[in-house]
Motif scaffolding. Structure first.
Motif, short mmCIF file in Angstrom:
data_model
loop_
_atom_site.label_atom_id
_atom_site.label_comp_id
_atom_site.label_asym_id
_atom_site.label_seq_id
_atom_site.Cartn_x
_atom_site.Cartn_y
_atom_site.Cartn_z
N ALA A 1 42.04 109.38 64.82
CA ALA A 1 42.49 108.63 66.06
C ALA A 1 43.67 107.35 66.18
CB ALA A 1 42.01 106.95 64.74
N LEU A 2 44.80 107.89 64.91
CA LEU A 2 46.24 108.10 64.86
C LEU A 2 46.36 108.96 65.63
CD1 LEU A 2 48.60 105.93 64.16
CD2 LEU A 2 48.33 107.64 62.00
N THR A 3 46.52 109.88 65.68
CA THR A 3 46.70 111.28 67.26
C THR A 3 46.28 110.62 68.34
OG1 THR A 3 46.96 112.55 65.45
CG2 THR A 3 47.01 113.24 68.18
N ALA A 4 45.65 110.26 68.27
CA ALA A 4 45.05 109.28 69.88
C ALA A 4 46.30 108.62 70.11
CB ALA A 4 43.70 109.48 70.43
N LEU A 5 46.15 107.42 69.36
CA LEU A 5 46.62 106.24 69.53
C LEU A 5 48.14 106.28 69.65
CD1 LEU A 5 46.90 103.27 69.77
CD2 LEU A 5 47.73 103.69 66.99
N LEU A 6 49.31 107.21 69.66
CA LEU A 6 49.93 107.76 69.59
C LEU A 6 50.57 108.76 70.65
CD1 LEU A 6 51.55 108.75 65.37
CD2 LEU A 6 51.75 107.20 66.98
N ASP A 7 49.37 109.37 71.04
CA ASP A 7 50.14 110.26 72.59
C ASP A 7 49.85 109.57 73.48
OD1 ASP A 7 49.47 112.59 73.40
OD2 ASP A 7 47.90 111.81 74.70
N TRP A 8 51.79 109.85 74.11
CA TRP A 8 51.45 109.81 75.24
C TRP A 8 52.52 110.33 76.01
CZ3 TRP A 8 56.89 109.36 77.91
CH2 TRP A 8 56.83 108.67 79.29
N GLU A 9 51.88 111.08 77.76
CA GLU A 9 52.30 111.53 78.65
C GLU A 9 53.22 111.85 79.35
OE1 GLU A 9 51.58 116.08 79.37
OE2 GLU A 9 50.92 114.59 78.36
N SER A 10 54.21 112.41 79.16
CA SER A 10 55.23 111.59 79.29
C SER A 10 56.02 112.13 80.92
CB SER A 10 56.49 112.09 78.75
OG SER A 10 56.94 113.72 78.34
N VAL A 11 56.86 113.00 81.39
CA VAL A 11 57.15 112.65 82.82
C VAL A 11 56.36 114.24 82.70
CG1 VAL A 11 59.16 113.88 84.22
CG2 VAL A 11 59.34 112.09 82.32
N SER A 12 55.70 114.19 84.33
CA SER A 12 55.97 113.71 84.69
C SER A 12 54.40 114.00 85.69
CB SER A 12 56.62 113.72 85.82
OG SER A 12 57.00 112.77 87.24
N ASN A 13 53.97 113.48 86.47
CA ASN A 13 53.35 114.09 87.66
C ASN A 13 53.12 114.41 88.92
OD1 ASN A 13 53.37 112.18 90.51
ND2 ASN A 13 52.90 110.37 88.88
N PRO A 14 52.35 115.68 89.97
CA PRO A 14 52.90 117.06 90.24
C PRO A 14 53.22 115.70 91.63
CG PRO A 14 51.37 117.03 89.28
CD PRO A 14 51.20 115.67 88.73
N SER A 15 53.13 115.08 91.78
CA SER A 15 53.57 113.91 93.20
C SER A 15 55.48 113.50 93.19
CB SER A 15 52.91 113.57 93.76
OG SER A 15 52.46 112.51 93.02
N VAL A 16 56.12 113.18 92.22
CA VAL A 16 56.57 112.37 91.38
C VAL A 16 57.52 113.65 91.20
CG1 VAL A 16 58.01 111.26 89.94
CG2 VAL A 16 55.50 110.09 89.94
#
Length: 439
Positions: free
Chosen positions: A19-34
């Motif tokens: 649960a902590l791993t999921a909370l900390l997860d953040w997908e940074s740069v970037s999406n394909p269109s950007v």
């Protein structure tokens, strides 16, 4: 109501680790269109220079620049902004600037060398970067504090020229940002932003000089552009959303802790605010404070989404476990809201900045305490440090051999080079070996 605003977690739960791993997860740069859009902008600026920068400024910022000359703000305009802003605001900026300058003076590194018995000199020469680019977000949500935090260490380091870029959507210019630039000693200012500004700094145009390094925060297009130009130019970091982790023993006013959590959550919906405490009743009180104070907050909608999606109140066994979890999280900002907070410092391995005691909210560090507020995010405090003077200085190794010293080193180098089958290296060294008659 309070329980719906922010997650409640307990470290002893069977699924806590995942649960902590999921909370900390953040997908940074970037999406394909950007990524695709930014690549196109970079290519056009690199190929067309000023014309592309002017075109993108007209397109994205909604104002008609007739040419590149219209994009630069004269230094006299910076001084005018400083002279015309409210006196209290000027005093606050100047106080913050002096404290930031005083702190960063302690970070200056100096050249050093030593001479061995045979006359060989070894050492390190410290030199400042020649030209640095500073990106400052523009429009109505602007950050004069970021100007001070990025520009002043560069000037303390001895950077020759500091080029600031900041977008002015629909022609809006923030006077506090210009005033901060005047105080910090920024040399040139251009009213451009986005990926086109990063490209102009990285590659140079007819009017905008190429820099050695780019620093300063920006949106996803800026972050993506910084990642794509890395190698052509140095970077400070690819920053993620702002974070705060608070460890509290349950003896601090819960309203204070709730507002400290808000202070990061109000940045944006992806910001992260986490509280660790071994006192379950205190967590209840903080949850109640959150529910009561949130409707009074100007950025309540942003705070609410940030807390709901990425925030947490976590019950831990004791402060030792809280510190262990903090080192796993490696937060950007760590508040030790504890009695005798300094006694825990030796156990803190990973944190961008550490705020000690009940009377040291993270907000003071953002503006005027002195240390830099540009900090590693997304767990990168495990291997990264705050922005500082050292980011604007380079180190060159110094090696100066005497004849006798070269002769002895060459014997060692020859053996190692031949072991690597690099015979030109070996022979180059062997030419310096003195024969018995020369010694």
């Amino acid at each position: 109501m309070a329980d719906t605003l922010i997650k409640r977690m307990t470290s002893s739960d069977a699924d806590f680790d995942s649960a902590l791993t999921a909370l900390l997860d953040w997908e940074s740069v970037s999406n394909p269109s950007v990524v695709e859009t930014v690549a196109d902008v970079l290519a056009k600026v690199r190929g067309e220079g000023d014309a592309a920068v002017v075109g993108f400024t007209q397109r994205f910022d909604g104002w008609e620049a007739k040419g590149a000359a219209d994009l630069e703000i004269p230094r006299s305009r910076l001084q005018t902004a400083l002279e015309n802003i409210d006196g209290d605001v000027r005093a606050a900026l100047e106080t913050a600037a002096q404290r930031i300058r005083d702190y960063h003076q302690h970070q200056r590194q100096e050249s050093w060398s030593y001479r061995e018995a045979d006359g060989t000199l070894l050492g390190q020469q410290i030199t400042a970067l020649q030209r640095v680019g500073l990106y400052v977000p523009g429009g109505k949500a602007t950050y004069p504090s970021s100007v001070l935090m990025n520009a002043i260490p560069a000037k303390v380091a001895g950077v020759d020229e500091l080029i600031m870029v900041s977008p002015t959507p629909k022609g809006f210019i923030n006077e506090m940002v210009l005033a901060a630039a005047a105080i910090a000693g920024v040399d040139r200012v251009f009213t451009i932003g986005g990926a086109q500004a990063i490209a102009a700094l990285a590659y140079g145009t007819e009017s905008i000089p190429k820099v050695d390094k780019i620093v300063g925060p920006g949106n996803i297009f800026v972050a993506t552009a910084k990642r794509q130009v890395f190698g052509s130019v140095g970077l400070d970091m690819i920053a993620g959303p702002s974070e705060i982790l608070i460890i509290c023993d349950g003896k601090t006013d819960p309203d204070w802790i709730a507002m400290d959590l808000f202070s990061q959550a109000e940045h944006d919906e992806d910001a992260q605010s986490i509280l660790l405490s071994p006192d379950a009743a205190f967590l209840d009180l903080v949850a109640e404070s959150i529910a009561r104070l949130l409707p009074q907050s100007e950025r309540a909608d942003i705070i609410r989404q940030s807390l709901a999606e990425r925030g947490a109140l976590i019950l831990v066994k004791d402060i030792d476990e809280a510190v262990h979890l903090s080192n796993r999280i490696a937060p950007e900002h760590l508040e030790l809201s504890l009695e005798n907070a300094e006694q825990w410092l030796a156990k803190i391995r990973h944190a961008g900045a550490i705020f000690m005691g009940r009377y040291t909210p993270e907000a003071l560090g953002d503006y005027c305490a002195g240390p830099n507020h540009v900090l590693p995010t997304s767990g990168t405090a495990r291997f990264s440090s705050p922005l500082g003077v050292y980011d604007f200085q380079k180190r060159s190794s110094l090696i100066g051999c005497s004849a006798v010293g070269a002769s002895e080193l060459a014997k060692v180098a020859s053996i190692l080079a031949r072991g690597e089958s690099l015979t030109a290296h070996a022979r180059s060294a062997e030419y310096r070996i003195l024969d018995d008659r020369d010694e």
